[in-house]
Design a protein around this motif. Structure first.
Motif, PDB file in Angstrom:
ATOM      1  N   VAL A 276       0.836  -1.197   0.000  1.00  0.00           N
ATOM      2  CA  VAL A 276       0.000   0.000   0.000  1.00  0.00           C
ATOM      3  C   VAL A 276       0.877   1.256   0.000  1.00  0.00           C
ATOM      4  O   VAL A 276       0.576   2.240  -0.689  1.00  0.00           O
ATOM      5  N   ALA A 277       1.972   1.206   0.763  1.00  0.00           N
ATOM      6  CA  ALA A 277       2.901   2.347   0.768  1.00  0.00           C
ATOM      7  C   ALA A 277       3.511   2.556  -0.623  1.00  0.00           C
ATOM      8  O   ALA A 277       3.638   3.693  -1.104  1.00  0.00           O
ATOM      9  N   ALA A 278       3.871   1.442  -1.283  1.00  0.00           N
ATOM     10  CA  ALA A 278       4.419   1.545  -2.640  1.00  0.00           C
ATOM     11  C   ALA A 278       3.368   2.065  -3.605  1.00  0.00           C
ATOM     12  O   ALA A 278       3.667   2.872  -4.501  1.00  0.00           O
ATOM     13  N   TYR A 279       2.132   1.614  -3.432  1.00  0.00           N
ATOM     14  CA  TYR A 279       1.029   2.094  -4.269  1.00  0.00           C
ATOM     15  C   TYR A 279       0.846   3.602  -4.115  1.00  0.00           C
ATOM     16  O   TYR A 279       0.746   4.342  -5.111  1.00  0.00           O
ATOM     17  N   SER A 280       0.818   4.061  -2.872  1.00  0.00           N
ATOM     18  CA  SER A 280       0.658   5.490  -2.618  1.00  0.00           C
ATOM     19  C   SER A 280       1.807   6.289  -3.231  1.00  0.00           C
ATOM     20  O   SER A 280       1.598   7.373  -3.799  1.00  0.00           O
ATOM     21  N   GLY A 281       3.030   5.727  -3.147  1.00  0.00           N
ATOM     22  CA  GLY A 281       4.181   6.392  -3.747  1.00  0.00           C
ATOM     23  C   GLY A 281       4.052   6.501  -5.261  1.00  0.00           C
ATOM     24  O   GLY A 281       4.396   7.538  -5.858  1.00  0.00           O
ATOM     25  N   SER A 282       3.560   5.452  -5.894  1.00  0.00           N
ATOM     26  CA  SER A 282       3.388   5.481  -7.354  1.00  0.00           C
ATOM     27  C   SER A 282       2.319   6.485  -7.765  1.00  0.00           C
ATOM     28  O   SER A 282       2.460   7.176  -8.792  1.00  0.00           O
ATOM     29  N   ILE A 283       1.240   6.563  -6.989  1.00  0.00           N
ATOM     30  CA  ILE A 283       0.199   7.556  -7.292  1.00  0.00           C
ATOM     31  C   ILE A 283       0.767   8.968  -7.155  1.00  0.00           C
ATOM     32  O   ILE A 283       0.490   9.853  -7.984  1.00  0.00           O
ATOM     33  N   GLY A 284       1.575   9.184  -6.114  1.00  0.00           N
ATOM     34  CA  GLY A 284       2.199  10.492  -5.941  1.00  0.00           C
ATOM     35  C   GLY A 284       3.134  10.826  -7.093  1.00  0.00           C
ATOM     36  O   GLY A 284       3.177  11.972  -7.571  1.00  0.00           O
ATOM     37  N   GLN A 285       3.865   9.825  -7.571  1.00  0.00           N
ATOM     38  CA  GLN A 285       4.767  10.047  -8.702  1.00  0.00           C
ATOM     39  C   GLN A 285       3.974  10.330  -9.979  1.00  0.00           C
ATOM     40  O   GLN A 285       4.361  11.172 -10.801  1.00  0.00           O
ATOM     41  N   ALA A 286       2.853   9.632 -10.152  1.00  0.00           N
ATOM     42  CA  ALA A 286       1.994   9.891 -11.307  1.00  0.00           C
ATOM     43  C   ALA A 286       1.472  11.320 -11.262  1.00  0.00           C
ATOM     44  O   ALA A 286       1.389  12.003 -12.302  1.00  0.00           O
ATOM     45  N   ASP A 287       1.125  11.789 -10.071  1.00  0.00           N
ATOM     46  CA  ASP A 287       0.640  13.155  -9.907  1.00  0.00           C
ATOM     47  C   ASP A 287       1.706  14.165 -10.365  1.00  0.00           C
ATOM     48  O   ASP A 287       1.403  15.132 -11.074  1.00  0.00           O
TER      49      ASP A 287
ATOM     50  N   ASP B 278       3.128   5.470 -14.470  1.00  0.00           N
ATOM     51  CA  ASP B 278       3.089   5.385 -13.002  1.00  0.00           C
ATOM     52  C   ASP B 278       1.723   4.925 -12.517  1.00  0.00           C
ATOM     53  O   ASP B 278       1.610   4.121 -11.577  1.00  0.00           O
ATOM     54  N   LEU B 279       0.677   5.449 -13.133  1.00  0.00           N
ATOM     55  CA  LEU B 279      -0.685   5.079 -12.733  1.00  0.00           C
ATOM     56  C   LEU B 279      -0.946   3.604 -13.021  1.00  0.00           C
ATOM     57  O   LEU B 279      -1.573   2.896 -12.214  1.00  0.00           O
ATOM     58  N   TRP B 280      -0.479   3.142 -14.167  1.00  0.00           N
ATOM     59  CA  TRP B 280      -0.591   1.726 -14.515  1.00  0.00           C
ATOM     60  C   TRP B 280       0.154   0.864 -13.499  1.00  0.00           C
ATOM     61  O   TRP B 280      -0.369  -0.144 -13.021  1.00  0.00           O
ATOM     62  N   HIS B 281       1.368   1.276 -13.135  1.00  0.00           N
ATOM     63  CA  HIS B 281       2.165   0.522 -12.177  1.00  0.00           C
ATOM     64  C   HIS B 281       1.471   0.482 -10.815  1.00  0.00           C
ATOM     65  O   HIS B 281       1.437  -0.566 -10.153  1.00  0.00           O
ATOM     66  N   ALA B 282       0.907   1.631 -10.395  1.00  0.00           N
ATOM     67  CA  ALA B 282       0.213   1.679  -9.103  1.00  0.00           C
ATOM     68  C   ALA B 282      -0.976   0.720  -9.092  1.00  0.00           C
ATOM     69  O   ALA B 282      -1.188  -0.035  -8.136  1.00  0.00           O
ATOM     70  N   SER B 283      -1.736   0.741 -10.185  1.00  0.00           N
ATOM     71  CA  SER B 283      -2.901  -0.137 -10.240  1.00  0.00           C
ATOM     72  C   SER B 283      -2.502  -1.610 -10.223  1.00  0.00           C
ATOM     73  O   SER B 283      -3.193  -2.444  -9.639  1.00  0.00           O
TER      74      SER B 283
END
Length: 362
Positions: free
Chosen positions: A118-129, A144-149
């Motif tokens: 979940v922490a990695a997911y949140s980080g990827s969403i932040g990077q996508a932003d 990044d969004l694809w990777h987070a999903s």
């Protein structure tokens, strides 16, 4: 010592031995059921519900983030307030699961894996932003969004781990219910000491009435009433144990209702992500085999969204009600020991005078 006095002493010994057996069996039965009921009410059922809540919140967070990026709102507000709220709810639920965890070390290890993902997911969403806000980096944002999903949805990802963890918590409930060793079909076995004591009390009173020509022995009658009350308390204890089975059934109902909601919301979010990726894919070369396969599958999903919120809410309330009813002691923790000890005292009192009459007879 006269034969009558010997017989009376033996009756007293047998009655006290059976009274002790009733005390031990009844207390063991009560505490076994009570401890299990309180654990199910305060921890196990809560753990199962919180895992399902975490799954729902993460799916909602992912869908909200995708919607924000797809609509262009992310350039102004990032992933959005809904994403932040749902991610916070998921974190709170995971913290409660850790508090209520009944799946032992395996459950704890699974939680650690989920929290890191979940922490990695949140980080990827932040990077996508960050990338979506840059004019020339939108493609990187989509990656990044694809990777987070994928962190959520890939095999071994967060959602799969949470589903497995939910199963472990549910299995823990089954183990707790089976560990009591008590159920209504076994009621006659658990009532055997009580029934034996009642029979012996009745036979003793009949013997005393015949031998001493007394109408009734009041202390023994009172002891009989108390033992009957203890037997009734034991029956209610086993009925409480039987109510715990309904807690498991209610939890399964809540999980099914929420599962339908989660699947529908997830499918909608994934279809939107597939449309977003299409905007950044090369028309001839596509997005690559993995992404193209995902887009194809996402567009084929036809899950119909159904509002099971009322069903799930009612189910959660029913779980709480059944678990609370099962854990309600009704004062039996005091009735059983006090009543049994008092019955033993009444047995001594009821036979003392008769035995004393033969103290000096040969």
């Amino acid at each position: 010592m006269t034969p009558t006095r010997v017989r009376l002493v033996r009756l007293r010994t047998a009655l006290l031995a059976l009274t002790l057996a009733v005390l031990v069996v009844s207390l063991w039965a009560f505490h076994s059921v009570q401890n299990t009921a309180e654990t199910v009410r305060d921890r196990t059922s809560q753990a199962v519900l919180e895992v399902t809540a975490a799954r729902a919140a993460l799916v909602a967070a992912d869908a909200a983030a995708v919607a924000s990026f797809a609509s262009g709102e992310a350039k102004l507000a990032g992933p959005g307030q809904e994403y932040a709220n749902q991610l916070a709810l998921a974190s709170q639920s995971l913290a409660r699961v850790a508090e209520f965890n009944q799946a032992g070390e395996d459950g704890g290890n699974a939680l650690q894996v989920v929290e890191s993902q979940v922490a990695a997911y949140s980080g990827s969403i932040g990077q996508a932003d960050v990338h979506f806000r840059q004019p020339d980096a939108a493609v990187l944002g989509a990656v990044d969004l694809w990777h987070a999903s994928r962190l959520l949805h890939a095999p071994g990802g967060v959602l799969e781990e949470l589903e497995a963890l939910q199963g472990r918590q549910r299995d823990a409930l089954d183990r707790q219910l089976s560990s009591t060793g008590m159920s209504l079909p076994l009621l006659p076995l658990w009532l055997l000491p009580v029934l034996a004591l009642l029979v012996l009390l009745v036979l003793t009173q009949l013997y005393l009435k015949k031998r001493f020509r007394r109408v009734a022995n009041v202390p023994l009658l009172a002891a009989t009433v108390l033992v009957t009350a203890i037997g009734a308390a034991l029956v209610f204890t086993l009925i409480s144990r039987d109510r715990l089975d309904s807690v498991g059934e209610r939890l399964d109902g809540v999980a099914a209702a929420r599962g339908g909601q989660i699947q529908a919301a997830d499918d909608a979010g994934q279809r939107r992500l597939a449309d977003l990726l299409t905007e950044y894919c090369d028309e001839e070369q596509g997005c690559g085999f993995t992404a193209d396969e995902f887009r194809s599958k996402a567009r084929q999903t036809t899950t119909v969204a159904t509002d099971n919120t009322r069903v799930a809410t009612a189910g959660v309330k029913a779980v709480a009600a059944d678990a609370s009813d099962a854990a309600e002691s009704g004062g039996r923790e005091f009735l059983i020991p006090a009543g049994t000890l008092l019955a033993g005292g009444l047995v001594l009192l009821g036979l003392h005078a008769r035995i004393d009459e033969y103290r000096y007879r040969r």
